[in-house]
Motif scaffolding. Sequence first.
Motif, PDB file in Angstrom:
ATOM      1  N   LEU A 217      16.625  60.612  44.616  1.00 16.78           N
ATOM      2  CA  LEU A 217      15.233  60.231  44.793  1.00 16.78           C
ATOM      3  C   LEU A 217      15.000  59.600  46.158  1.00 16.78           C
ATOM      4  O   LEU A 217      13.961  59.817  46.791  1.00 16.78           O
ATOM      5  N   GLN A 218      15.989  58.836  46.596  1.00 13.94           N
ATOM      6  CA  GLN A 218      15.862  58.210  47.910  1.00 13.94           C
ATOM      7  C   GLN A 218      15.749  59.263  49.010  1.00 13.94           C
ATOM      8  O   GLN A 218      15.004  59.091  49.972  1.00 13.94           O
ATOM      9  N   GLU A 219      16.521  60.336  48.821  1.00 16.18           N
ATOM     10  CA  GLU A 219      16.430  61.394  49.830  1.00 16.18           C
ATOM     11  C   GLU A 219      15.089  62.094  49.778  1.00 16.18           C
ATOM     12  O   GLU A 219      14.543  62.504  50.799  1.00 16.18           O
ATOM     13  N   LEU A 220      14.550  62.240  48.588  1.00 16.67           N
ATOM     14  CA  LEU A 220      13.275  62.925  48.450  1.00 16.67           C
ATOM     15  C   LEU A 220      12.134  62.147  49.088  1.00 16.67           C
ATOM     16  O   LEU A 220      11.313  62.698  49.823  1.00 16.67           O
ATOM     17  N   VAL A 221      12.116  60.871  48.778  1.00 19.36           N
ATOM     18  CA  VAL A 221      11.023  60.043  49.260  1.00 19.36           C
ATOM     19  C   VAL A 221      11.341  59.611  50.681  1.00 19.36           C
ATOM     20  O   VAL A 221      12.382  59.022  50.937  1.00 19.36           O
ATOM     21  N   PRO A 222      10.453  59.881  51.618  1.00 14.69           N
ATOM     22  CA  PRO A 222      10.757  59.503  52.996  1.00 14.69           C
ATOM     23  C   PRO A 222      10.671  57.992  53.178  1.00 14.69           C
ATOM     24  O   PRO A 222       9.764  57.345  52.671  1.00 14.69           O
ATOM     25  N   GLY A 223      11.616  57.476  53.934  1.00 13.21           N
ATOM     26  CA  GLY A 223      11.578  56.056  54.231  1.00 13.21           C
ATOM     27  C   GLY A 223      12.282  55.188  53.217  1.00 13.21           C
ATOM     28  O   GLY A 223      12.223  53.972  53.276  1.00 13.21           O
ATOM     29  N   CYS A 224      12.967  55.830  52.280  1.00  9.59           N
ATOM     30  CA  CYS A 224      13.655  55.039  51.264  1.00  9.59           C
ATOM     31  C   CYS A 224      15.102  54.770  51.622  1.00  9.59           C
ATOM     32  O   CYS A 224      15.767  53.988  50.966  1.00  9.59           O
ATOM     33  N   ASN A 225      15.597  55.451  52.635  1.00  8.89           N
ATOM     34  CA  ASN A 225      17.012  55.309  52.950  1.00  8.89           C
ATOM     35  C   ASN A 225      17.327  53.933  53.492  1.00  8.89           C
ATOM     36  O   ASN A 225      18.411  53.406  53.294  1.00  8.89           O
ATOM     37  N   GLU A 236       9.096  51.925  45.848  1.00 14.88           N
ATOM     38  CA  GLU A 236       8.714  52.895  46.882  1.00 14.88           C
ATOM     39  C   GLU A 236       8.450  54.260  46.270  1.00 14.88           C
ATOM     40  O   GLU A 236       7.496  54.951  46.641  1.00 14.88           O
ATOM     41  N   ILE A 237       9.312  54.632  45.349  1.00 15.36           N
ATOM     42  CA  ILE A 237       9.153  55.938  44.694  1.00 15.36           C
ATOM     43  C   ILE A 237       7.848  55.987  43.916  1.00 15.36           C
ATOM     44  O   ILE A 237       7.109  56.986  43.952  1.00 15.36           O
ATOM     45  N   ILE A 238       7.555  54.898  43.234  1.00 13.13           N
ATOM     46  CA  ILE A 238       6.325  54.857  42.449  1.00 13.13           C
ATOM     47  C   ILE A 238       5.123  54.952  43.367  1.00 13.13           C
ATOM     48  O   ILE A 238       4.155  55.677  43.084  1.00 13.13           O
ATOM     49  N   ASN A 239       5.177  54.234  44.484  1.00  9.84           N
ATOM     50  CA  ASN A 239       4.062  54.307  45.436  1.00  9.84           C
ATOM     51  C   ASN A 239       3.890  55.712  45.983  1.00  9.84           C
ATOM     52  O   ASN A 239       2.763  56.197  46.141  1.00  9.84           O
ATOM     53  N   HIS A 240       5.010  56.329  46.282  1.00 14.02           N
ATOM     54  CA  HIS A 240       4.954  57.681  46.824  1.00 14.02           C
ATOM     55  C   HIS A 240       4.328  58.645  45.830  1.00 14.02           C
ATOM     56  O   HIS A 240       3.467  59.463  46.184  1.00 14.02           O
ATOM     57  N   ALA A 241       4.749  58.548  44.577  1.00 11.63           N
ATOM     58  CA  ALA A 241       4.210  59.447  43.559  1.00 11.63           C
ATOM     59  C   ALA A 241       2.720  59.204  43.378  1.00 11.63           C
ATOM     60  O   ALA A 241       1.934  60.156  43.240  1.00 11.63           O
ATOM     61  N   GLN A 242       2.327  57.942  43.382  1.00 17.09           N
ATOM     62  CA  GLN A 242       0.898  57.629  43.245  1.00 17.09           C
ATOM     63  C   GLN A 242       0.102  58.186  44.412  1.00 17.09           C
ATOM     64  O   GLN A 242      -1.001  58.730  44.236  1.00 17.09           O
ATOM     65  N   SER A 243       0.658  58.050  45.600  1.00 15.29           N
ATOM     66  CA  SER A 243      -0.061  58.562  46.769  1.00 15.29           C
ATOM     67  C   SER A 243      -0.193  60.081  46.707  1.00 15.29           C
ATOM     68  O   SER A 243      -1.225  60.632  47.073  1.00 15.29           O
TER      69      SER A 243
END
Lengths: 354, 173
Positions: A217-225, A236-243
């Motif tokens: 998931l970290q790789e999928l979502v940019p900026g999570c690394n 961060e993942i939740i925010n990304h999905a919401q956006s």
Amino acid sequence: MESNAGTTEPRSNLTASDGAQVTALESLHFTDEIHRLISAPVTDSSTSFMALLELPPPQAVELLHSSDSPKLLATSSPNVEDFKGSFHFPSNTGLIERDARFSGEANNSNGKRNSPEPKDLSANPEKAVKSEPAETESSQPLVSDPALEKRSIKRKDRENKVKGSTKKSKTAANESSEDAEKLPYVHVRARRGQATDSHSLAERARREKINARMKLLQELVPGCNKISGTALVLDEIINHAQSLQQQVEFLSMRLAAVNPRIDVNLDSILTSESGSLMDSNLPSLVMPVMWPEVQGNGHRQQYLHQWHVDALHQPVWGREEVCNNYITPENSLLTYDSSTNSETLHANQLKMEL
Amino acid sequence: MNKYNPPRMNPSSLRSRFATRFLRTLSKINAQKPTSSSSPTEIFRRYRRIKAAADKSMAYSVRSRRTWSRAMLWKLRTRPCGRRSVKTSTIIKSREARKTRHEKQNKNTTTTTTTTTGEDGVVFGVEADELRELVPGGEAMDLYNLLDETAHYIKCLTTQVQVMKKIADFYSP
């Protein structure tokens, strides 16, 4: 001498069949000791010891029979030595074999209960064999001591091996059980200092699986690394999905607002879309640009007004992502109207690009 | 001069599947609408339809391979029109009910473990609920499957956004 005193006792215990042999070998002290040994396990309780001593007594009897007539009657120290050596050797091997066999069985079976058993097994033969050299001490101390030492060392090694193997067997059994349960899953080995409980192993496997998924998931979502810590990454993942969900909503709103003016041939659209979709990917900079606009207001109705602004903004940084070849036809289509001429023009130009 | 060869598209990729389906439904919606449709209410209604079409086409592209797509399809089928296609909805509902019951059992057995395993379990308990709200059909899933579904859902959402953005850019000057 104590040996003479010892002979009287077993003689009374022995049966009539043995009595003849005993009387024949009266001169040799160790035979009585052997018989004592043979009779001893009858009083003892452990069956494993009995099993252990199954072999030596018949062997001992055999040897007694074999060495009966030719050698023993002309008793001299060298004969005694040979006999003793020969007697000790097979008994030792027999006992060692038995011990090895039982330790092997301990390896195969599971659990802690095996660890005391080999110790018992090793302890009893130790006792038995120790008593054998004890009675020969009187005659041949030098021969027996190194043999005893060797035997004790061998037994210690075997005990250590058994201990190590029980640990390995536990992990092996757990591994095999895990493998049997879930074949395509990752093998888990209990590391040093970690609990080898089946529950904790399963939990550890589960945690490792979850951590692997988190990495994905970290790789999928940019900026999570860069973020460390599972809670922040999840946020961060939740925010990304919401956006992303909100972007879908805005885009559909935009399509609803924009579309009434457009009526284009489907095939051309499909071909053009397929071509355009292949060329460019959505860069990460697009989303942060969208995000502050999204956060500006919370009401849906106001978005319609905002989108007129967005529509102006979009072509500006929308073209950054689009391939260069597509910019020119879009520029030419700025003066777009719902007439069929423009449709065909649009479609033709895009087809040319393809 | 360099010749520009557009790369061949994979016809069975998620993106192409979604694009074709969505464009088809979009053209249908465009064909249905009346010409005078600049009022906000009309636009709003169309927005709802387009959004539903986007979600539905995305879910159809994924078929039933994923839990979230199944849940989304079921939601889309039952929510807007209750009067027609009741049979299919009941069938799907029963299937989903069986599935969710099974998953709830798993959830009951696993949520206890998630809270007991060290830090991770306790922390995940808070965010996991938010994730479950986000991902359709995530209410009755254990943590591992939830993360799996989230990953696939995010991937599909990104493709959806890309395609729709392309279409919007294509249509709007």
